[in-house]
Motif scaffolding. Structure first.
Motif, PDB file in Angstrom:
ATOM      1  N   ALA A 101     -26.934 -15.205  72.724  1.00 15.61           N
ATOM      2  CA  ALA A 101     -27.517 -16.495  73.097  1.00 15.61           C
ATOM      3  C   ALA A 101     -27.408 -17.491  71.946  1.00 15.61           C
ATOM      4  O   ALA A 101     -27.400 -17.107  70.775  1.00 15.61           O
ATOM      5  CB  ALA A 101     -28.983 -16.305  73.480  1.00 15.61           C
ATOM      6  N   ALA A 102     -27.352 -18.769  72.289  1.00 18.52           N
ATOM      7  CA  ALA A 102     -27.265 -19.815  71.269  1.00 18.52           C
ATOM      8  C   ALA A 102     -28.450 -19.750  70.313  1.00 18.52           C
ATOM      9  O   ALA A 102     -28.317 -20.071  69.133  1.00 18.52           O
ATOM     10  CB  ALA A 102     -27.192 -21.187  71.940  1.00 18.52           C
ATOM     11  N   ARG A 103     -29.615 -19.321  70.805  1.00 18.36           N
ATOM     12  CA  ARG A 103     -30.795 -19.271  69.922  1.00 18.36           C
ATOM     13  C   ARG A 103     -30.612 -18.223  68.819  1.00 18.36           C
ATOM     14  O   ARG A 103     -31.337 -18.241  67.827  1.00 18.36           O
ATOM     15  CB  ARG A 103     -32.068 -18.982  70.736  1.00 18.36           C
ATOM     16  N   ASP A 104     -29.680 -17.303  69.007  1.00 22.66           N
ATOM     17  CA  ASP A 104     -29.437 -16.288  67.981  1.00 22.66           C
ATOM     18  C   ASP A 104     -28.272 -16.638  67.063  1.00 22.66           C
ATOM     19  O   ASP A 104     -27.798 -15.800  66.291  1.00 22.66           O
ATOM     20  CB  ASP A 104     -29.229 -14.915  68.630  1.00 22.66           C
ATOM     21  N   VAL A 105     -27.789 -17.869  67.157  1.00 22.33           N
ATOM     22  CA  VAL A 105     -26.748 -18.342  66.242  1.00 22.33           C
ATOM     23  C   VAL A 105     -27.370 -19.408  65.338  1.00 22.33           C
ATOM     24  O   VAL A 105     -27.799 -20.463  65.802  1.00 22.33           O
ATOM     25  CB  VAL A 105     -25.549 -18.939  67.010  1.00 22.33           C
ATOM     26  N   VAL A 106     -27.462 -19.099  64.047  1.00 22.45           N
ATOM     27  CA  VAL A 106     -28.030 -20.028  63.077  1.00 22.45           C
ATOM     28  C   VAL A 106     -26.862 -20.643  62.311  1.00 22.45           C
ATOM     29  O   VAL A 106     -26.136 -19.926  61.616  1.00 22.45           O
ATOM     30  CB  VAL A 106     -28.987 -19.289  62.111  1.00 22.45           C
ATOM     31  N   VAL A 107     -26.660 -21.943  62.465  1.00 20.72           N
ATOM     32  CA  VAL A 107     -25.453 -22.555  61.916  1.00 20.72           C
ATOM     33  C   VAL A 107     -25.632 -22.971  60.449  1.00 20.72           C
ATOM     34  O   VAL A 107     -26.629 -23.599  60.085  1.00 20.72           O
ATOM     35  CB  VAL A 107     -25.016 -23.779  62.751  1.00 20.72           C
ATOM     36  N   ASP A 108     -24.677 -22.577  59.630  1.00 16.18           N
ATOM     37  CA  ASP A 108     -24.601 -23.053  58.241  1.00 16.18           C
ATOM     38  C   ASP A 108     -23.553 -24.164  58.209  1.00 16.18           C
ATOM     39  O   ASP A 108     -22.357 -23.908  58.331  1.00 16.18           O
ATOM     40  CB  ASP A 108     -24.185 -21.894  57.330  1.00 16.18           C
ATOM     41  N   PRO A 109     -23.998 -25.425  58.066  1.00  7.91           N
ATOM     42  CA  PRO A 109     -23.038 -26.536  58.134  1.00  7.91           C
ATOM     43  C   PRO A 109     -22.196 -26.676  56.880  1.00  7.91           C
ATOM     44  O   PRO A 109     -21.374 -27.585  56.806  1.00  7.91           O
ATOM     45  CB  PRO A 109     -23.942 -27.752  58.309  1.00  7.91           C
ATOM     46  N   LEU A 110     -22.356 -25.792  55.896  1.00  6.26           N
ATOM     47  CA  LEU A 110     -21.609 -25.804  54.645  1.00  6.26           C
ATOM     48  C   LEU A 110     -22.043 -26.952  53.752  1.00  6.26           C
ATOM     49  O   LEU A 110     -21.548 -28.074  53.867  1.00  6.26           O
ATOM     50  CB  LEU A 110     -20.099 -25.869  54.894  1.00  6.26           C
ATOM     51  N   LEU A 111     -22.980 -26.659  52.900  1.00  4.56           N
ATOM     52  CA  LEU A 111     -23.504 -27.670  51.991  1.00  4.56           C
ATOM     53  C   LEU A 111     -22.574 -27.759  50.791  1.00  4.56           C
ATOM     54  O   LEU A 111     -22.329 -26.776  50.112  1.00  4.56           O
ATOM     55  CB  LEU A 111     -24.921 -27.282  51.563  1.00  4.56           C
ATOM     56  N   MET A 112     -22.023 -28.958  50.549  1.00  8.55           N
ATOM     57  CA  MET A 112     -21.044 -29.136  49.481  1.00  8.55           C
ATOM     58  C   MET A 112     -21.693 -29.863  48.298  1.00  8.55           C
ATOM     59  O   MET A 112     -22.671 -30.580  48.459  1.00  8.55           O
ATOM     60  CB  MET A 112     -19.852 -29.944  49.994  1.00  8.55           C
ATOM     61  N   PRO A 113     -21.123 -29.664  47.099  1.00  7.03           N
ATOM     62  CA  PRO A 113     -21.724 -30.285  45.909  1.00  7.03           C
ATOM     63  C   PRO A 113     -21.658 -31.818  45.933  1.00  7.03           C
ATOM     64  O   PRO A 113     -20.572 -32.392  46.044  1.00  7.03           O
ATOM     65  CB  PRO A 113     -20.888 -29.745  44.750  1.00  7.03           C
ATOM     66  N   ALA A 114     -22.812 -32.441  45.805  1.00  9.19           N
ATOM     67  CA  ALA A 114     -22.859 -33.905  45.813  1.00  9.19           C
ATOM     68  C   ALA A 114     -22.179 -34.480  44.567  1.00  9.19           C
ATOM     69  O   ALA A 114     -21.692 -35.604  44.589  1.00  9.19           O
ATOM     70  CB  ALA A 114     -24.312 -34.379  45.892  1.00  9.19           C
ATOM     71  N   GLY A 115     -22.142 -33.688  43.480  1.00 15.36           N
ATOM     72  CA  GLY A 115     -21.545 -34.181  42.243  1.00 15.36           C
ATOM     73  C   GLY A 115     -20.025 -34.147  42.254  1.00 15.36           C
ATOM     74  O   GLY A 115     -19.384 -34.762  41.411  1.00 15.36           O
ATOM     75  N   ALA A 116     -19.437 -33.405  43.177  1.00 15.59           N
ATOM     76  CA  ALA A 116     -17.983 -33.284  43.197  1.00 15.59           C
ATOM     77  C   ALA A 116     -17.364 -33.952  44.413  1.00 15.59           C
ATOM     78  O   ALA A 116     -16.179 -34.263  44.416  1.00 15.59           O
ATOM     79  CB  ALA A 116     -17.581 -31.809  43.169  1.00 15.59           C
ATOM     80  N   ILE A 117     -18.170 -34.179  45.454  1.00 16.18           N
ATOM     81  CA  ILE A 117     -17.639 -34.757  46.690  1.00 16.18           C
ATOM     82  C   ILE A 117     -18.504 -35.946  47.087  1.00 16.18           C
ATOM     83  O   ILE A 117     -19.695 -35.792  47.365  1.00 16.18           O
ATOM     84  CB  ILE A 117     -17.615 -33.704  47.815  1.00 16.18           C
ATOM     85  N   ASP A 118     -17.884 -37.108  47.097  1.00 19.21           N
ATOM     86  CA  ASP A 118     -18.631 -38.315  47.443  1.00 19.21           C
ATOM     87  C   ASP A 118     -19.218 -38.190  48.847  1.00 19.21           C
ATOM     88  O   ASP A 118     -18.529 -37.808  49.778  1.00 19.21           O
ATOM     89  CB  ASP A 118     -17.696 -39.537  47.415  1.00 19.21           C
ATOM     90  N   GLY A 119     -20.491 -38.528  48.966  1.00 17.85           N
ATOM     91  CA  GLY A 119     -21.098 -38.565  50.299  1.00 17.85           C
ATOM     92  C   GLY A 119     -21.478 -37.214  50.868  1.00 17.85           C
ATOM     93  O   GLY A 119     -21.827 -37.108  52.041  1.00 17.85           O
ATOM     94  N   ALA A 120     -21.415 -36.151  50.021  1.00 20.64           N
ATOM     95  CA  ALA A 120     -21.718 -34.806  50.534  1.00 20.64           C
ATOM     96  C   ALA A 120     -23.144 -34.718  51.079  1.00 20.64           C
ATOM     97  O   ALA A 120     -23.395 -34.026  52.068  1.00 20.64           O
ATOM     98  CB  ALA A 120     -21.500 -33.757  49.445  1.00 20.64           C
ATOM     99  N   GLY A 121     -24.078 -35.413  50.450  1.00 18.38           N
ATOM    100  CA  GLY A 121     -25.473 -35.352  50.883  1.00 18.38           C
ATOM    101  C   GLY A 121     -25.657 -35.960  52.270  1.00 18.38           C
ATOM    102  O   GLY A 121     -26.224 -35.339  53.171  1.00 18.38           O
ATOM    103  N   ARG A 122     -25.159 -37.170  52.445  1.00 16.74           N
ATOM    104  CA  ARG A 122     -25.303 -37.843  53.748  1.00 16.74           C
ATOM    105  C   ARG A 122     -24.590 -37.084  54.844  1.00 16.74           C
ATOM    106  O   ARG A 122     -25.062 -36.992  55.972  1.00 16.74           O
ATOM    107  CB  ARG A 122     -24.709 -39.254  53.678  1.00 16.74           C
ATOM    108  N   GLN A 123     -23.422 -36.552  54.485  1.00 22.65           N
ATOM    109  CA  GLN A 123     -22.631 -35.765  55.422  1.00 22.65           C
ATOM    110  C   GLN A 123     -23.448 -34.574  55.940  1.00 22.65           C
ATOM    111  O   GLN A 123     -23.517 -34.331  57.136  1.00 22.65           O
ATOM    112  CB  GLN A 123     -21.446 -35.231  54.623  1.00 22.65           C
ATOM    113  N   ALA A 124     -24.098 -33.873  54.983  1.00 24.79           N
ATOM    114  CA  ALA A 124     -24.893 -32.697  55.352  1.00 24.79           C
ATOM    115  C   ALA A 124     -26.045 -33.113  56.268  1.00 24.79           C
ATOM    116  O   ALA A 124     -26.294 -32.480  57.294  1.00 24.79           O
ATOM    117  CB  ALA A 124     -25.427 -32.007  54.099  1.00 24.79           C
ATOM    118  N   LEU A 125     -26.733 -34.195  55.906  1.00 22.04           N
ATOM    119  CA  LEU A 125     -27.887 -34.619  56.704  1.00 22.04           C
ATOM    120  C   LEU A 125     -27.456 -35.006  58.116  1.00 22.04           C
ATOM    121  O   LEU A 125     -28.130 -34.677  59.094  1.00 22.04           O
ATOM    122  CB  LEU A 125     -28.600 -35.792  56.026  1.00 22.04           C
ATOM    123  N   SER A 126     -26.297 -35.671  58.220  1.00 19.83           N
ATOM    124  CA  SER A 126     -25.890 -36.120  59.545  1.00 19.83           C
ATOM    125  C   SER A 126     -25.479 -34.936  60.429  1.00 19.83           C
ATOM    126  O   SER A 126     -25.798 -34.893  61.610  1.00 19.83           O
ATOM    127  CB  SER A 126     -24.794 -37.196  59.436  1.00 19.83           C
TER     128      SER A 126
END
Lengths: 248, 313
Positions: free
Chosen positions: B174-199
């Motif tokens: 079931a979808a409730r048993d899939v916990v998605v990791d959206p891949l959090l990337m380093p904000a210091g190395a990739i511009d906009g990584a923080g906003r990208q993760a939040l969105s």
């Protein structure tokens, strides 16, 4: 020379690079690289060239030496990743001017590196940092991206006549592939034509030894130090001359 | 409402919308910890034991267990580590490996309903991991990348997450048993990584309606004051709908950010958890019902002290 006095008064806001003698200009370029000032580095390179400096001298004394200082402070935790990326970008601006001139003048090469993440692995943040730091140190870097099978590595090494092979992996499942690549080089009888460097979070020195790499590189700054050292020992030529030139 | 239910033999933890954020302790992982790696490979689990107890005391509701040691027998070390950890704590576990045989050995050794960490959108991995998850009635972390890499385009990552949820459904998960990791990337190395993760976190919650997790400290790679930055990210991510994360619970900045975000999201009723955690235990209360150090109360001081100890941490 009223204007000169004026310039000195405003030194911090508006420094005229042209007004500096060679020695001060090179020192200023080291500072500007440290601060990641792209336009200033390009201007400094052009000024030195206009004063009849050899392109190779500009590269070693101004750029590579400046990035060496950046590398030390990065290694020691004084500079951080975004700052190093800005420095590398500034260095790139200088290299864009120098590269065609260096090729023309047949200046000694620091070395060429082919770098890529191994097959099955798509992580590239660390690899990209290494690429930039290596470029910053004056190496020519051919980045073949992620998820590379043996053939990609070999094709790139041959096509570019490279000196160094760099492989990255972030997974315990993908890192054994480094051995597959090195074994393929051995089978072709060309393993010793290259310095092979490996890196990635789950790796260690014992692993690097077991797959037959020349060195395990714990981070981007260390990679540069090891690459310089191994190239110097291997060739006993190009890099030594670079170091001597940089030390002036 | 999406609830992912995880269990040990006698404790249940639910990752879910409108519930307190779930902290999954990351310390039992030999990657980059040479001493721990050497000890685990040699069958010495004293450090695992200490890390287990410290993380649970610090407030981890679950623990991630990873035995990824180069050139070691990962399946048997992972199974042994799981048995050891389950013998000293009852928090549910996340079984973390990229080696299928290790996941299998870990699941066989585990008593309860585990979180399998992880599956990606790569077809080969989906086909190997999802049947295991189904067979053991586990839940699974889905990492939003596929053969083509980690896209910087949030739409692509969302599409990969969606594909994994759909493939899981094909396997009866079931979808409730899939916990998605959206891949959090380093904000210091990739511009906009923080906003990208939040969105992407917001979209995963609102459109795909799944729970989310991720390695919280990735965001601060290469920067100073990492704990402060991790904390800022975590509270914003929780605001955007993130429901769990894998992190080191021994750091105050991250924990305060999470517990504070729970208060702001209205999932800490009457701020009970916040007060229990941060109340000054040395202050004497004037109330007649008795403070912590009042002498001569019914039942003596023992009960009060036990309560203070239990809520302190």
């Amino acid at each position: 020379m009223a204007e000169d006095n004026n310039l000195n008064d405003n030194e911090d806001d508006d420094l005229d690079l042209k007004s500096l003698n060679d020695e001060d200009l090179v020192a200023q370029m080291h500072d500007d690289l440290y601060d990641g000032l792209k336009a200033e580095i390009a201007e400094g390179v052009n000024i030195l060239l206009s004063r009849d400096w050899e392109p190779y001298e500009v590269l070693t004394k101004a750029l590579v030496e400046g990035m060496r200082i950046v590398g030390i402070d990065f290694r020691d935790g004084i500079l951080f990743v975004p700052e190093v990326l800005m420095s590398a970008n500034a260095m790139k601006a200088g290299m864009a001017i120098l590269r065609p001139l260096l090729a023309e003048s047949g200046a000694p090469q620091m070395g060429k590196m082919v770098i890529g993440t191994v097959k099955g692995d798509i992580h590239d943040v660390g690899k990209n940092l290494v690429s930039m730091m290596m470029e910053g140190a004056g190496f020519e870097v051919i980045d073949i991206g992620i998820n590379n099978p043996v053939e990609n590595y070999i094709a790139a090494l041959e096509e570019h006549n490279a000196d160094i092979l760099g492989m990255s992996a972030l997974l315990t499942t993908t890192m054994p592939y480094m051995k597959v690549v090195i074994d393929a080089l051995k089978a072709k009888g060309v393993r010793d034509d290259y310095v092979v460097l490996v890196g990635g979070a789950p790796l260690n020195q014992a692993f690097a030894d077991s797959v037959g790499a020349d060195a395990y590189c714990v981070d981007a700054a260390v990679t540069v130090e090891i690459a310089k050292d191994l190239m110097a020992r291997r060739q006993g030529s190009g890099v030594d001359r670079m170091t001597l030139a940089a030390e002036g | 409402m999406t609830d992912t239910v995880l269990r040990s033999a006698n404790r249940e933890v639910i990752i879910g919308f409108d519930r307190p954020f779930v902290i999954i302790g990351e310390r039992i992982n030999p990657t980059g910890r040479k001493l721990l790696a050497d000890e685990m490979a040699a069958g010495d689990f004293s450090r695992v034991e200490a890390d287990t107890l410290a993380q649970v005391a610090a407030g981890a509701q679950m623990l991630d267990i990873n035995a990824g040691i180069p050139m070691a027998d990962e399946p048997s070390i992972l199974a042994a580590t799981i048995r050891l950890v389950q013998s000293i704590t009852d928090v549910p576990l996340s079984i973390d490996s990229s080696i299928i045989a290790a996941l299998e050995a870990g699941l066989d050794a585990y008593d309860g309903r585990a979180l399998v960490n992880s599956v990606t959108g790569e077809e080969e991995v989906l086909e190997a991991v999802l049947p295991l998850v189904k067979k053991h009635d586990a839940a699974v972390v889905a990492i939003a990348n596929d053969e083509t890499g980690i896209s910087e385009d949030p739409d692509v990552r969302f599409a990969v997450a969606k594909k994994i949820v759909e493939r899981a459904a094909d396997f009866g998960i079931a979808a409730r048993d899939v916990v998605v990791d959206p891949l959090l990337m380093p904000a210091g190395a990739i511009d906009g990584a923080g906003r990208q993760a939040l969105s992407i976190i917001r979209r995963l919650r609102e459109e795909l309606k799944v729970n989310t997790t991720g390695g919280a400290s990735n965001i601060s790679f290469g920067l100073p004051n990492r704990h402060g930055l991790n904390g800022a990210f975590l509270s914003m991510a929780i605001g955007a709908g993130m429901t769990s994360a894998i992190l080191n619970p021994l750091h105050g900045e991250e924990m305060a950010a999470i517990k504070g975000a729970d208060v702001m999201m209205g999932v800490d009723p009457s701020c009970q958890a916040w007060m229990a955690r941060y109340r000054d235990p040395t202050v004497q209360r004037e109330s007649r019902r008795g403070g912590r150090n009042v002498r001569g109360r019914r039942g003596g001081g023992g009960g009060d002290q036990a309560r203070a100890a239990g809520s302190g941490a």
